[in-house]
Design a protein around this motif. Sequence first.
Motif, short mmCIF file in Angstrom:
data_model
loop_
_atom_site.label_atom_id
_atom_site.label_comp_id
_atom_site.label_asym_id
_atom_site.label_seq_id
_atom_site.Cartn_x
_atom_site.Cartn_y
_atom_site.Cartn_z
N ASN A 14 38.77 38.59 166.55
CA ASN A 14 38.89 37.92 167.86
C ASN A 14 38.79 38.87 169.07
OD1 ASN A 14 39.36 35.61 166.35
ND2 ASN A 14 41.56 35.59 166.70
N PHE A 19 37.38 34.42 169.79
CA PHE A 19 37.89 33.69 168.62
C PHE A 19 36.76 33.31 167.66
CE2 PHE A 19 39.14 29.55 166.70
CZ PHE A 19 40.22 29.99 165.96
N ASP A 20 36.92 33.77 166.42
CA ASP A 20 35.98 33.46 165.31
C ASP A 20 34.59 34.07 165.48
OD1 ASP A 20 37.88 32.11 163.86
OD2 ASP A 20 36.95 30.13 164.00
N HIS A 139 36.35 31.04 158.30
CA HIS A 139 35.92 31.95 159.37
C HIS A 139 35.37 33.26 158.76
CE1 HIS A 139 40.13 32.90 158.53
NE2 HIS A 139 39.80 34.14 158.80
N ASP A 141 34.88 36.20 160.79
CA ASP A 141 34.99 37.30 161.76
C ASP A 141 35.81 38.48 161.26
OD1 ASP A 141 37.07 35.43 161.98
OD2 ASP A 141 37.42 35.83 164.09
N ASN A 142 36.46 38.37 160.10
CA ASN A 142 37.00 39.55 159.42
C ASN A 142 36.00 40.06 158.37
OD1 ASN A 142 39.93 37.82 159.78
ND2 ASN A 142 39.90 39.96 160.42
N ARG A 191 46.17 28.29 163.19
CA ARG A 191 44.97 27.57 163.65
C ARG A 191 45.33 26.14 164.03
NH1 ARG A 191 40.20 30.60 162.37
NH2 ARG A 191 38.82 28.81 162.53
N ARG A 239 49.21 30.89 170.59
CA ARG A 239 49.79 31.68 169.50
C ARG A 239 50.91 32.61 169.94
NH1 ARG A 239 44.40 33.24 165.95
NH2 ARG A 239 44.27 31.24 164.86
N1 HSE Z 1 39.45 34.13 163.85
C1 HSE Z 1 40.48 33.89 162.88
C2 HSE Z 1 41.67 33.27 163.58
C3 HSE Z 1 40.88 35.17 162.23
O1 HSE Z 1 42.05 33.79 164.63
O2 HSE Z 1 42.21 32.29 163.08
C4 HSE Z 1 41.99 34.98 161.24
O3 HSE Z 1 42.15 36.17 160.50
#
Ligand code: HSE
Length: 313
Positions: A14, A19-20, A139, A141-142, A191, A239
């Motif tokens: 992120n 995000f994502d 997702h 992105d990791n 999420r 969050r």
């Molecule tokens: N992009 C994802 C999230 C990563 O923020 O939910 C979660 O590891």
Amino acid sequence: MSSIRLTVPATIANLGPGFDLIGMALDRPRDIVEVSLEEKGEDEVKVSGLYANDIPIDPNRNSAIVAARAVLKKLKKENFAIKMKIIKEIPTRRGLGSSGASSIAGAYAVNYILGNPLRIEELIECATEGEKIACGSPHIDNIAPALFGGITFISSFNPIKIIKLEPIRNAEILVLSPKIEIGVEKTKIAREILPKEIMLKTMINQVQSFGNLIIGLMKKDLNLIGLGISGDHVIEPARAKLIPKFYELKSKALENGAYGFSISGAGPSVFALVPKGEGKRIGEILSSILKEDGILSEYSIHENSEDGVKLVS
Ligand code: HSE
């Protein structure tokens, strides 16, 4: 049939407003994964290392095996049995890409043993199956920075297209991890609480921050990168409630010279981009803020690694 041993890094997804879409590889910790294929038998995984106790050894629930099996399925080579050993050094449920690392490691290893028949996009699709088992969401992105290293931007989901950017140099990444548990299904919870719709004004602010982040990365301007990281108007406000004293940590980090501060992935770890040599000082300040309220934490100082998956002999 040959075997392979590889290492795969922890990652931060992120980077604030992305995000994502965007993530970075850290220099450490790295999981070590050893895989071989046998002509017949059952899949089997043995897990050791600091976080072994958190990792399921049931092949149907282990993200590395699930991802590896997805490769075999795609290649119609389902008869092979996967034998895997994982040394789990990336902390689990901390927001450091542990399941993404396992997933890409499993998929990469099997594809490699079979002579790399899959295209990168197909490999990532298979790894996503592992991520889904662990986190409930697909997702990537990791997975992308764990595979490629540096910083990765997901330019398209369908078809998957990843652009690798150069790592951030001349700065440290401070990761602070409060010792709290959001729940076993941490990412799912983090999420579910996100807004489903946003105001036009919020969208403008978010795109502006993401622009600052990307342009800062292109121009290697640490202040601009930091401005981007700190400017998440959508995910962070939702969050932050899950992370004790989040806004106090953020303002203290920025007051003390951090370029930028945000949540690492789905949390509960937070991270700051800080000038070289400043990570320890700022880490002490932030952990003492949590300690005032009896919350234990750990901090660590990292570089943005150039390397993703690495083969080891
Ligand atoms: N992009 C994802 C999230 C990563 O923020 O939910 C979660 O590891």
